[in-house]
Design a protein around this motif. Structure first.
Motif, PDB file in Angstrom:
ATOM      1  N   GLY A 155       5.895  20.464 -14.887  1.00 13.68           N
ATOM      2  CA  GLY A 155       6.737  19.740 -15.840  1.00 13.68           C
ATOM      3  C   GLY A 155       7.426  18.520 -15.258  1.00 13.68           C
ATOM      4  O   GLY A 155       8.483  18.126 -15.758  1.00 13.68           O
ATOM      5  N   MET A 156       6.820  17.898 -14.252  1.00 15.06           N
ATOM      6  CA  MET A 156       7.440  16.750 -13.592  1.00 15.06           C
ATOM      7  C   MET A 156       6.862  15.426 -14.053  1.00 15.06           C
ATOM      8  O   MET A 156       7.244  14.374 -13.531  1.00 15.06           O
ATOM      9  CB  MET A 156       7.262  16.875 -12.075  1.00 15.06           C
ATOM     10  N   LEU A 157       5.938  15.446 -15.017  1.00 17.80           N
ATOM     11  CA  LEU A 157       5.405  14.179 -15.514  1.00 17.80           C
ATOM     12  C   LEU A 157       6.496  13.376 -16.212  1.00 17.80           C
ATOM     13  O   LEU A 157       7.378  13.938 -16.876  1.00 17.80           O
ATOM     14  CB  LEU A 157       4.248  14.436 -16.484  1.00 17.80           C
ATOM     15  N   ARG A 236       2.002   4.230 -12.778  1.00 16.02           N
ATOM     16  CA  ARG A 236       1.176   3.998 -13.963  1.00 16.02           C
ATOM     17  C   ARG A 236       0.611   5.302 -14.516  1.00 16.02           C
ATOM     18  O   ARG A 236       0.535   5.488 -15.734  1.00 16.02           O
ATOM     19  CB  ARG A 236       0.031   3.044 -13.611  1.00 16.02           C
ATOM     20  N   VAL A 237       0.206   6.212 -13.631  1.00 14.93           N
ATOM     21  CA  VAL A 237      -0.455   7.448 -14.055  1.00 14.93           C
ATOM     22  C   VAL A 237       0.547   8.554 -14.351  1.00 14.93           C
ATOM     23  O   VAL A 237       0.362   9.329 -15.297  1.00 14.93           O
ATOM     24  CB  VAL A 237      -1.447   7.905 -12.966  1.00 14.93           C
ATOM     25  N   LEU A 238       1.635   8.627 -13.592  1.00 16.13           N
ATOM     26  CA  LEU A 238       2.533   9.769 -13.668  1.00 16.13           C
ATOM     27  C   LEU A 238       3.747   9.551 -14.560  1.00 16.13           C
ATOM     28  O   LEU A 238       4.536  10.478 -14.751  1.00 16.13           O
ATOM     29  CB  LEU A 238       3.013  10.144 -12.258  1.00 16.13           C
ATOM     30  N   THR A 239       3.941   8.349 -15.077  1.00 18.11           N
ATOM     31  CA  THR A 239       5.097   8.086 -15.936  1.00 18.11           C
ATOM     32  C   THR A 239       4.630   7.635 -17.309  1.00 18.11           C
ATOM     33  O   THR A 239       3.479   7.208 -17.481  1.00 18.11           O
ATOM     34  CB  THR A 239       6.011   7.007 -15.324  1.00 18.11           C
ATOM     35  N   GLY A 240       5.540   7.748 -18.270  1.00 17.90           N
ATOM     36  CA  GLY A 240       5.233   7.323 -19.630  1.00 17.90           C
ATOM     37  C   GLY A 240       6.250   6.339 -20.147  1.00 17.90           C
ATOM     38  O   GLY A 240       6.132   5.140 -19.969  1.00 17.90           O
ATOM     39  N   VAL A 241       7.302   6.861 -20.755  1.00 21.15           N
ATOM     40  CA  VAL A 241       8.342   6.021 -21.343  1.00 21.15           C
ATOM     41  C   VAL A 241       9.650   6.154 -20.588  1.00 21.15           C
ATOM     42  O   VAL A 241      10.275   5.163 -20.214  1.00 21.15           O
ATOM     43  CB  VAL A 241       8.542   6.387 -22.832  1.00 21.15           C
ATOM     44  N   ARG A 242      10.075   7.384 -20.323  1.00 24.82           N
ATOM     45  CA  ARG A 242      11.391   7.594 -19.705  1.00 24.82           C
ATOM     46  C   ARG A 242      11.446   7.084 -18.269  1.00 24.82           C
ATOM     47  O   ARG A 242      12.440   6.493 -17.860  1.00 24.82           O
ATOM     48  CB  ARG A 242      11.757   9.080 -19.739  1.00 24.82           C
ATOM     49  N   ALA A 243      10.400   7.317 -17.483  1.00 21.79           N
ATOM     50  CA  ALA A 243      10.398   6.961 -16.058  1.00 21.79           C
ATOM     51  C   ALA A 243       9.556   5.734 -15.769  1.00 21.79           C
ATOM     52  O   ALA A 243       9.198   5.490 -14.612  1.00 21.79           O
ATOM     53  CB  ALA A 243       9.914   8.143 -15.221  1.00 21.79           C
ATOM     54  N   GLN A 244       9.250   4.940 -16.764  1.00 24.45           N
ATOM     55  CA  GLN A 244       8.436   3.742 -16.551  1.00 24.45           C
ATOM     56  C   GLN A 244       9.144   2.774 -15.612  1.00 24.45           C
ATOM     57  O   GLN A 244      10.329   2.504 -15.755  1.00 24.45           O
ATOM     58  CB  GLN A 244       8.165   3.057 -17.889  1.00 24.45           C
ATOM     59  N   THR A 245       8.400   2.238 -14.648  1.00 22.77           N
ATOM     60  CA  THR A 245       8.983   1.319 -13.672  1.00 22.77           C
ATOM     61  C   THR A 245       8.664  -0.127 -14.041  1.00 22.77           C
ATOM     62  O   THR A 245       7.870  -0.396 -14.948  1.00 22.77           O
ATOM     63  CB  THR A 245       8.448   1.623 -12.265  1.00 22.77           C
ATOM     64  N   ALA A 246       9.262  -1.047 -13.301  1.00 25.36           N
ATOM     65  CA  ALA A 246       9.097  -2.468 -13.605  1.00 25.36           C
ATOM     66  C   ALA A 246       7.652  -2.948 -13.474  1.00 25.36           C
ATOM     67  O   ALA A 246       7.189  -3.714 -14.319  1.00 25.36           O
ATOM     68  CB  ALA A 246      10.031  -3.291 -12.717  1.00 25.36           C
ATOM     69  N   PRO A 247       6.892  -2.561 -12.428  1.00 24.49           N
ATOM     70  CA  PRO A 247       5.492  -3.008 -12.379  1.00 24.49           C
ATOM     71  C   PRO A 247       4.666  -2.526 -13.573  1.00 24.49           C
ATOM     72  O   PRO A 247       3.789  -3.249 -14.048  1.00 24.49           O
ATOM     73  CB  PRO A 247       4.979  -2.405 -11.064  1.00 24.49           C
ATOM     74  N   VAL A 248       4.932  -1.306 -14.048  1.00 25.24           N
ATOM     75  CA  VAL A 248       4.218  -0.813 -15.222  1.00 25.24           C
ATOM     76  C   VAL A 248       4.620  -1.614 -16.451  1.00 25.24           C
ATOM     77  O   VAL A 248       3.776  -1.968 -17.291  1.00 25.24           O
ATOM     78  CB  VAL A 248       4.497   0.688 -15.429  1.00 25.24           C
ATOM     79  N   PHE A 249       5.905  -1.902 -16.589  1.00 25.92           N
ATOM     80  CA  PHE A 249       6.365  -2.725 -17.707  1.00 25.92           C
ATOM     81  C   PHE A 249       5.739  -4.110 -17.646  1.00 25.92           C
ATOM     82  O   PHE A 249       5.432  -4.719 -18.680  1.00 25.92           O
ATOM     83  CB  PHE A 249       7.891  -2.823 -17.667  1.00 25.92           C
ATOM     84  N   LEU A 250       5.525  -4.602 -16.433  1.00 22.58           N
ATOM     85  CA  LEU A 250       4.946  -5.927 -16.255  1.00 22.58           C
ATOM     86  C   LEU A 250       3.505  -5.986 -16.762  1.00 22.58           C
ATOM     87  O   LEU A 250       3.082  -6.995 -17.341  1.00 22.58           O
ATOM     88  CB  LEU A 250       4.991  -6.310 -14.771  1.00 22.58           C
ATOM     89  N   THR A 251       2.754  -4.907 -16.563  1.00 22.85           N
ATOM     90  CA  THR A 251       1.357  -4.903 -17.005  1.00 22.85           C
ATOM     91  C   THR A 251       1.240  -4.932 -18.524  1.00 22.85           C
ATOM     92  O   THR A 251       0.168  -5.246 -19.052  1.00 22.85           O
ATOM     93  CB  THR A 251       0.629  -3.661 -16.474  1.00 22.85           C
ATOM     94  N   GLY A 252       2.311  -4.607 -19.236  1.00 17.73           N
ATOM     95  CA  GLY A 252       2.267  -4.641 -20.688  1.00 17.73           C
ATOM     96  C   GLY A 252       2.149  -6.039 -21.261  1.00 17.73           C
ATOM     97  O   GLY A 252       1.838  -6.188 -22.456  1.00 17.73           O
ATOM     98  N   PHE A 253       2.374  -7.060 -20.451  1.00 12.82           N
ATOM     99  CA  PHE A 253       2.259  -8.441 -20.932  1.00 12.82           C
ATOM    100  C   PHE A 253       0.818  -8.955 -20.879  1.00 12.82           C
ATOM    101  O   PHE A 253       0.540 -10.027 -21.402  1.00 12.82           O
ATOM    102  CB  PHE A 253       3.159  -9.362 -20.104  1.00 12.82           C
ATOM    103  N   VAL A 254      -0.066  -8.209 -20.236  1.00 14.14           N
ATOM    104  CA  VAL A 254      -1.476  -8.585 -20.191  1.00 14.14           C
ATOM    105  C   VAL A 254      -2.162  -8.002 -21.419  1.00 14.14           C
ATOM    106  O   VAL A 254      -2.220  -6.778 -21.591  1.00 14.14           O
ATOM    107  CB  VAL A 254      -2.155  -8.076 -18.909  1.00 14.14           C
ATOM    108  N   THR A 255      -2.641  -8.828 -22.284  1.00 17.18           N
ATOM    109  CA  THR A 255      -3.234  -8.397 -23.536  1.00 17.18           C
ATOM    110  C   THR A 255      -4.496  -9.189 -23.816  1.00 17.18           C
ATOM    111  O   THR A 255      -4.674 -10.308 -23.307  1.00 17.18           O
ATOM    112  CB  THR A 255      -2.244  -8.575 -24.706  1.00 17.18           C
ATOM    113  N   SER A 256      -5.387  -8.610 -24.598  1.00 23.63           N
ATOM    114  CA  SER A 256      -6.630  -9.286 -24.980  1.00 23.63           C
ATOM    115  C   SER A 256      -6.471 -10.120 -26.244  1.00 23.63           C
ATOM    116  O   SER A 256      -7.417 -10.779 -26.668  1.00 23.63           O
ATOM    117  CB  SER A 256      -7.741  -8.243 -25.206  1.00 23.63           C
ATOM    118  N   GLN A 257      -5.306 -10.084 -26.842  1.00 23.07           N
ATOM    119  CA  GLN A 257      -5.042 -10.829 -28.068  1.00 23.07           C
ATOM    120  C   GLN A 257      -3.979 -11.883 -27.810  1.00 23.07           C
ATOM    121  O   GLN A 257      -2.858 -11.551 -27.411  1.00 23.07           O
ATOM    122  CB  GLN A 257      -4.583  -9.886 -29.185  1.00 23.07           C
ATOM    123  N   GLY A 258      -4.329 -13.138 -28.032  1.00 26.45           N
ATOM    124  CA  GLY A 258      -3.362 -14.209 -27.889  1.00 26.45           C
ATOM    125  C   GLY A 258      -3.175 -14.642 -26.448  1.00 26.45           C
ATOM    126  O   GLY A 258      -3.851 -14.190 -25.519  1.00 26.45           O
TER     127      GLY A 258
END
Length: 296
Positions: A155-157, A236-258
């Protein structure tokens, strides 16, 4: 008294050494120029990222890039959640928490280990050092599946403390190797004098060894902080929303649209600021620390 036209020994030596001195000056100037060129080459990408972060998406996507395009803060507004976007503060706080806490744990564990391997050397200490080094030989991705299954079954995810444990275990071998070389330069006579006065091991470590090796400890802390802050695969693999770190948040700006280049550069600048601030604040001790283990 010398006859006219004869050359004295001092004059002969000065005439002989002058070309060598000029050659040494030219060599030093050439190396200095080369160092400036290499430094500029390394700084250009960061400066280009900073400039692009102040451009609009259309100007940032032009080919060739438009250097004199109008400046705007639109990328930073998007990063900080303007217009209903996701706020970056939880991710930044998670990264700061995981990096700082894991670095503190590493120092608490690495200092006594380095003391035992450098000053009060244990038996077969070279084998111990090799064991620490061998833990870094396994690729990180090779241990990802077992760690994921362990985190899932316990239960540590999506838990920031799982990242703290992982970052501590990842940085501990590096910290022990660095601090072992730093503590090897601590005078043993000072430690023996403190022990004669009745100081226990904890007192020796905190009041004698730590102040002397402070530059080395600062260098180790900064490197562990940077490694933890920049880590992406586990977070990236072990966190979702609550424990998301800055590098993971940064990858959210890479998109195939626009278009996303200006927003990505703005996010990268903000995420890089804590590391740059830490390096700037500890630059004096960092230079001293990295030279402690040098061959004299």
């Amino acid at each position: 008294m010398t006859a006219p036209g004869t050359r004295t020994a001092a004059g002969s030596r000065s005439h002989t050494y002058a070309p060598a001195e000029r050659k040494a000056r030219r060599r030093s100037a050439a190396f200095g120029l080369l160092a400036w060129i290499v430094g500029i080459v390394f700084c250009v990408p960061a400066l280009w990222m900073l400039l692009t972060s102040f451009h609009s998406e259309t100007d940032a996507a032009t080919n060739p890039p438009s250097i004199g395009a109008p400046l705007t803060l639109a990328g930073y507004k998007v990063f900080f959640g303007a217009g209903g976007g996701q706020s970056p503060w939880p991710s930044l706080i998670n990264s700061l928490t995981a990096s700082v806490v894991s670095t503190l744990f590493v120092l608490v564990l690495a200092l006594p280990a380095a003391y035992a391997l450098s000053i009060k050397r244990v038996e077969k200490w070279t084998d111990v050092m090799f064991f620490f080094l061998s833990t870094k030989m396994l690729p990180v991705v090779a241990g990802l599946l077992p760690i994921y299954l362990f985190a899932k079954n316990t239960g540590m995810l999506d838990n920031i403390w799982l990242l703290v444990i992982l970052y501590t275990s990842m940085n501990l071998p590096i910290a022990v190797w660095m601090m072992q070389s730093f503590l090897a330069d601590v005078p043993v006579s000072i430690i023996e004098a403190a022990q004669v006065d009745g100081a226990r091991l904890a007192t020796v470590l905190t009041r004698v060894v730590a102040p002397i090796a402070a530059p080395g400890i600062a260098a180790t802390s900064l490197i562990c902080f940077i490694f933890s802050w920049n880590e992406l695969l586990f977070s990236r693999v072990l966190t979702g929303v609550r424990a998301q770190t800055a590098p993971v948040f940064l990858t959210g700006f890479v998109t195939s649209q626009g278009l996303f280049l200006a927003q990505l550069c703005a996010a990268s600048v903000v995420v890089s600021l804590p590391v740059l601030a830490a390096g700037f604040a500890a630059q004096d001790k960092l230079v001293q620390g990295l030279s402690l283990g040098a061959v004299k």
